[in-house]
Write an enzyme that holds these catalytic residues in place. Sequence first.
Site, mmCIF file in Angstrom:
data_model
loop_
_atom_site.group_PDB
_atom_site.id
_atom_site.type_symbol
_atom_site.label_atom_id
_atom_site.label_comp_id
_atom_site.label_asym_id
_atom_site.label_seq_id
_atom_site.Cartn_x
_atom_site.Cartn_y
_atom_site.Cartn_z
ATOM 1 C CG LEU A 1 -3.366 0.891 -2.313
ATOM 2 C CD1 LEU A 1 -4.692 0.950 -3.052
ATOM 3 C CD2 LEU A 1 -2.266 0.348 -3.220
ATOM 4 C CG HIS A 2 -7.292 2.243 2.761
ATOM 5 N ND1 HIS A 2 -7.295 3.430 2.052
ATOM 6 C CD2 HIS A 2 -8.542 2.129 3.305
ATOM 7 C CE1 HIS A 2 -8.478 4.018 2.187
ATOM 8 N NE2 HIS A 2 -9.260 3.249 2.923
ATOM 9 C CG PHE A 3 -7.503 -3.678 -0.268
ATOM 10 C CD1 PHE A 3 -8.352 -3.982 -1.326
ATOM 11 C CD2 PHE A 3 -6.169 -3.409 -0.557
ATOM 12 C CE1 PHE A 3 -7.874 -4.015 -2.637
ATOM 13 C CE2 PHE A 3 -5.692 -3.433 -1.857
ATOM 14 C CZ PHE A 3 -6.550 -3.729 -2.902
#
Length: 455
Positions: free
Chosen positions: A247-249
Site C-alpha cells: 500500500l502506497h500513494f
Amino acid sequence: MMLRIKRVPTVVSNYQKDEAEQSACRSGGCGKNCLRSCCISGFWFIGAKLPLYAFKKLNNIESEKDVLGIENREPPVSFLDSLILGEWEDRLQRGLFRYDVTACETKVIPGEYGFIAQLNEGRHLKKRPTEFRVDKVLQPFDGNKFNFTKVGQEEVLFQFEASEDGEVQFFPNAPIDVENSPSVVAINVSPIEYGHVLLIPRILECLPQRIDRESFLLALYMAAEVGNPYFRLGYNSLGAFATINHLHFQAYYLAMPFPIEKAPTKKLTTVNDGVIISELLKYPVRGLVFEGGNTLQDLSDTVCDACICLQDNNIPFNVLISDCGKRIFLLPQCYAEKQALGEVSPELLDTQVNPAVWEISGHMVLKRRKDYDEASEENAWRLLAEVSLSDERFCEVNALLFEAIASGKDSIQNVDETFLDEPDTKAQCFEGENTITKGSHDPMVAGTQECLVLQ
C-alpha cells in the site's frame, strides 16, 4: 483466462532487484540496513530514530475548513511543505536518485487542454520487462517480492502520524514505534517531478495495494497539511499500473494545473454530509469528481465507499487528490486489460507509456525523444481515450458506485441523469498556466506555519 502484460517496472528504490534476486536473499540478514526482519534488530530496536511530523487531527468543522483553505486567501507555506522539499533536496545532493529529474525536458503541448509532456529517458533504463497480472485488483501481499520494507534507511524522509495532543509537532529524532507500525514518507528514486515522494501507511503491517478508510484519510491529511496547490497525491490500483503490491500513494510538485483539473464538470448529486459528486466532461477519460463535505472525514469516507466498491468488483482505477485535499478525481480504467487482450495498437504500445494516475491527469511522461518531439494534443487524446471505459460501461460502474455510496449514507439526493443543465466549469485557477520552467518547479521558500519542534 488469466490476463497478463509485460512492462518495464518502475524502480522506486535503489534496493529494488529482479524477482530472482529477491527470492535468493538469505534470511540471516542482507547487510543492506533495510527495514525487513533480516535487519530489523539492527535498525528498529537498537536506538533507531527517524524524524517525526505529527499533524493535527481535526475534529470540528470550523478548524477543518480553516486548514483546508475554504476562505479565499493566500495560505502561508507550511512547515510540512518545507520539510518535504528540504529532505528531498538533501537526498538529491547525496546522489540517491537514478537521474536528475530537474534536467528533464518539459513542455506544454499546444492546444485547448495544455497537456504537459516530459522527456524522461532514464526512467526505464537497465530493467528487463516483467510480467504483471492485470485481471485481479485485489491480490494478497507477497513478502518475497519487492516491498517497501526493503528500501534503504537513507531513502526514508520522516514518519507521518497524528499528533497525540492535537497540536502540530516536529521531532527531529523520534524513536520508531514498532508495535504501532509507523506511516512513513520516502523518496521515489525514479522521480517524475520535483519532490516526488511515496506515502506508505503503516509500513510494517505490509498491507497490499488496496484502499482502506484509515490510509485514505491519512493521504487527505497530508494534502491538507502541505497546503500547497501544486502538490498532489495519486493512487494506482493493481490493474491500473501499480507495480508494487504494498500500500502506497505517490505525490509530487508540478507548478501548473493538470489538464484534468481544468476540465468542466457536471454535478450529479450531493450526499447528505455535503459531499458533491460530479462527472468529468469534455475530457478523454471518463471519471467522477468529489468535493465539499462537512468535514475532511466526510469527503474521505464517500470516496472510500466508491474505491472499495471498485476493488470489490474487480475494476481497476486511479485516484488524484488535488486542491490541498479538497478535490478528488476517481478514474476507473481498462487500458491494461485491453493491452492484455491485444486490443491496443502497436503504435501506442511502442511509446511504452503506462497510463497511470499522472498520465491520465495530463502529465505525459515520454521515454523516447521521437514521441516527445512529435507530442501533440491529438496523440495525447488518442492514448487517453484507450484508457477510458466506454460510455455504456461507465454508466454501469456509476450505478454500482452510487448504490455503494447510498448504502453508507442516511440519504442521497437523486442523481441527475438528464445531463441537460449547463456544466459547472469549475477548475483550479493558477497564474501562468501555459508557461513552465525546464524543471517545472518554482523556487521554494522557508515555511512560516507555526510548528513546535521538539528534540
